[in-house]
Design an enzyme around this catalytic site. Structure first.
Site, PDB file in Angstrom:
ATOM      1  N   TYR A  91       0.828  -1.211   0.000  1.00 16.89           N
ATOM      2  CA  TYR A  91       0.000   0.000   0.000  1.00 16.89           C
ATOM      3  C   TYR A  91       0.860   1.259   0.000  1.00 16.89           C
ATOM      4  CZ  TYR A  91      -4.127   2.832   1.249  1.00 16.89           C
ATOM      5  OH  TYR A  91      -5.163   3.729   1.256  1.00 16.89           O
ATOM      6  N   SER A 186       1.181  -7.926   1.797  1.00 15.45           N
ATOM      7  CA  SER A 186       0.272  -6.909   2.302  1.00 15.45           C
ATOM      8  C   SER A 186      -0.746  -6.557   1.210  1.00 15.45           C
ATOM      9  CB  SER A 186       1.039  -5.687   2.797  1.00 15.45           C
ATOM     10  OG  SER A 186       0.205  -4.828   3.538  1.00 15.45           O
ATOM     11  N   GLN A 187      -0.829  -5.289   0.761  1.00 17.98           N
ATOM     12  CA  GLN A 187      -1.722  -5.004  -0.358  1.00 17.98           C
ATOM     13  C   GLN A 187      -1.364  -5.865  -1.562  1.00 17.98           C
ATOM     14  OE1 GLN A 187      -3.243  -0.979  -2.322  1.00 17.98           O
ATOM     15  NE2 GLN A 187      -1.220  -1.497  -3.106  1.00 17.98           N
ATOM     16  N   ASP A 272       0.620  -9.685  13.844  1.00 12.55           N
ATOM     17  CA  ASP A 272       0.364  -8.673  12.809  1.00 12.55           C
ATOM     18  C   ASP A 272      -0.937  -7.936  13.126  1.00 12.55           C
ATOM     19  OD1 ASP A 272      -0.039  -7.177  10.528  1.00 12.55           O
ATOM     20  OD2 ASP A 272       0.228  -8.856   9.133  1.00 12.55           O
ATOM     21  N   HIS A 301       3.755  -7.144  11.053  1.00 16.64           N
ATOM     22  CA  HIS A 301       3.394  -7.074   9.640  1.00 16.64           C
ATOM     23  C   HIS A 301       4.573  -7.307   8.694  1.00 16.64           C
ATOM     24  CE1 HIS A 301       0.664  -6.382   6.414  1.00 16.64           C
ATOM     25  NE2 HIS A 301       1.252  -5.275   5.996  1.00 16.64           N
TER      26      HIS A 301
END
Length: 322
Positions: A91, A186-187, A272, A301
């Protein structure tokens, strides 16, 4: 940072009911058909870089509505055709610089990096792709752009770009179109899940600490960005919760994972708080293809970070020989 989510035995069995819109399959089938109908061919232009161990191409390919999307294609030495990994970004990141993606090339794979439209100005060294489509009122960031309607939601465009990125890399003569994998964290992990569910005949899928999964639980469980953008939006647009979560159901990694059949390697971090473990396991447990998951019990994360990559290479080497 404590363990804050379900215990690991419950996570492994966690299969929540999530919203599945009645028109889910039709929505995505029509969206992708329209994008492909918009036409246009990918353009691969040699890029000047200080790298001498690989060939670097600046890429522009047609994404959602035919919009030009930037990318990099790095090719290992030799004529190929090479198996390829399509890399999706976290992101706020842009495609950055080619030397950031050398590991896959060093392992003998072509690496195609997709820029994320309208992002690329939060961290890293920038992106090159605007998002020419407007939206109604939104919180800062991209999470709530067009969120009141799946037709206008930002991730409709970004996920379509991802499928078209797979289409584009398969067009290059030095890439083996039958041996293409997708990867992201992640994203980027959420985008990889979408690409896996919406593309055909992928060689492998790598999904690390994925964002964009099990939205209703995530928004209620963590106050971390970027999920907090949705919370912030709903704290102002108090009457919009049903519409918002209906929209998000079209883009939920749990629903998209149920469409995916390529061999997949996930990773999850039990501390996370950005992408809570239960949201990751919800997508993993829904994944329809062969799958395994690496659990990092004491990480946030960052997940496995560089420790996960050798596992991916090992899986990909086996898939490439198959």
């Amino acid at each position: 940072m404590p363990h804050f989510d379900l215990p690991i035995d419950q996570l492994r069995a966690y299969r929540p009911e999530v919203r599945v819109p009645a028109g889910f399959d039709t929505f995505w089938r029509q969206t992708l058909a329209d994008a492909r109908k918009a036409g246009g061919d990918p353009r691969f232009t040699p890029a000047e870089t200080p790298l001498v161990g690989c060939h670097v191409l600046d890429v522009r390919f047609p994404g959602f509505a035919g919009d030009p999307i930037a990318g990099w294609l790095l090719l290992p030495p030799g004529d190929g055709p090479h198996p390829a990994v399509v890399q999706f970004l976290g992101y706020g990141a842009g495609r950055g610089l080619p030397h950031e993606y050398l590991p896959w090339v060093a392992a003998g794979y072509a690496c195609f990096v997709m820029d994320s439209r309208g992002q690329g100005s939060t961290w890293g060294v920038g992106g090159a792709t605007p998002d020419p489509h407007g939206s109604g009122p939104a919180a800062n960031g991209v999470m709530t752009r067009g969120i009141e309607d799946p037709e206008t939601y930002y991730y409709r465009r970004l996920f379509t770009d991802a499928v078209r990125a797979v289409d584009a890399v398969r067009r290059h003569p030095s890439v083996d179109a039958a041996r293409v994998a997708v990867s992201g964290g992640s994203q980027g992990g959420g985008i990889a899940l979408a690409a896996a569910g919406l593309s055909e005949d992928l060689m492998a899928v790598f999904v690390d600490v994925p964002f964009l999964c099990h939205f209703e639980r995530a928004v209620g469980l963590t106050d971390r960005e970027p999920y907090a953008e949705i919370t912030r939006y709903l704290s102002v647009h108090r009457e919009s919760a049903e519409r918002v979560f209906d929209t998000l159901s079209y883009f939920d990694g749990v629903n998209l994972a149920a469409l995916a059949t390529a061999p997949a390697l996930f990773s999850v971090a039990l501390m996370d708080q950005t992408c809570p473990p239960s949201t990751v396991f919800a997508a993993f447990n829904a994944y329809a293809g062969p799958k395994e998951i690496t659990v990092y019990a004491f990480n946030g994360h960052e997940g496995g970070a560089a420790a996960q990559w050798p596992r991916q290479v090992a899986l990909l080497a086996g898939a490439a020989r198959a």
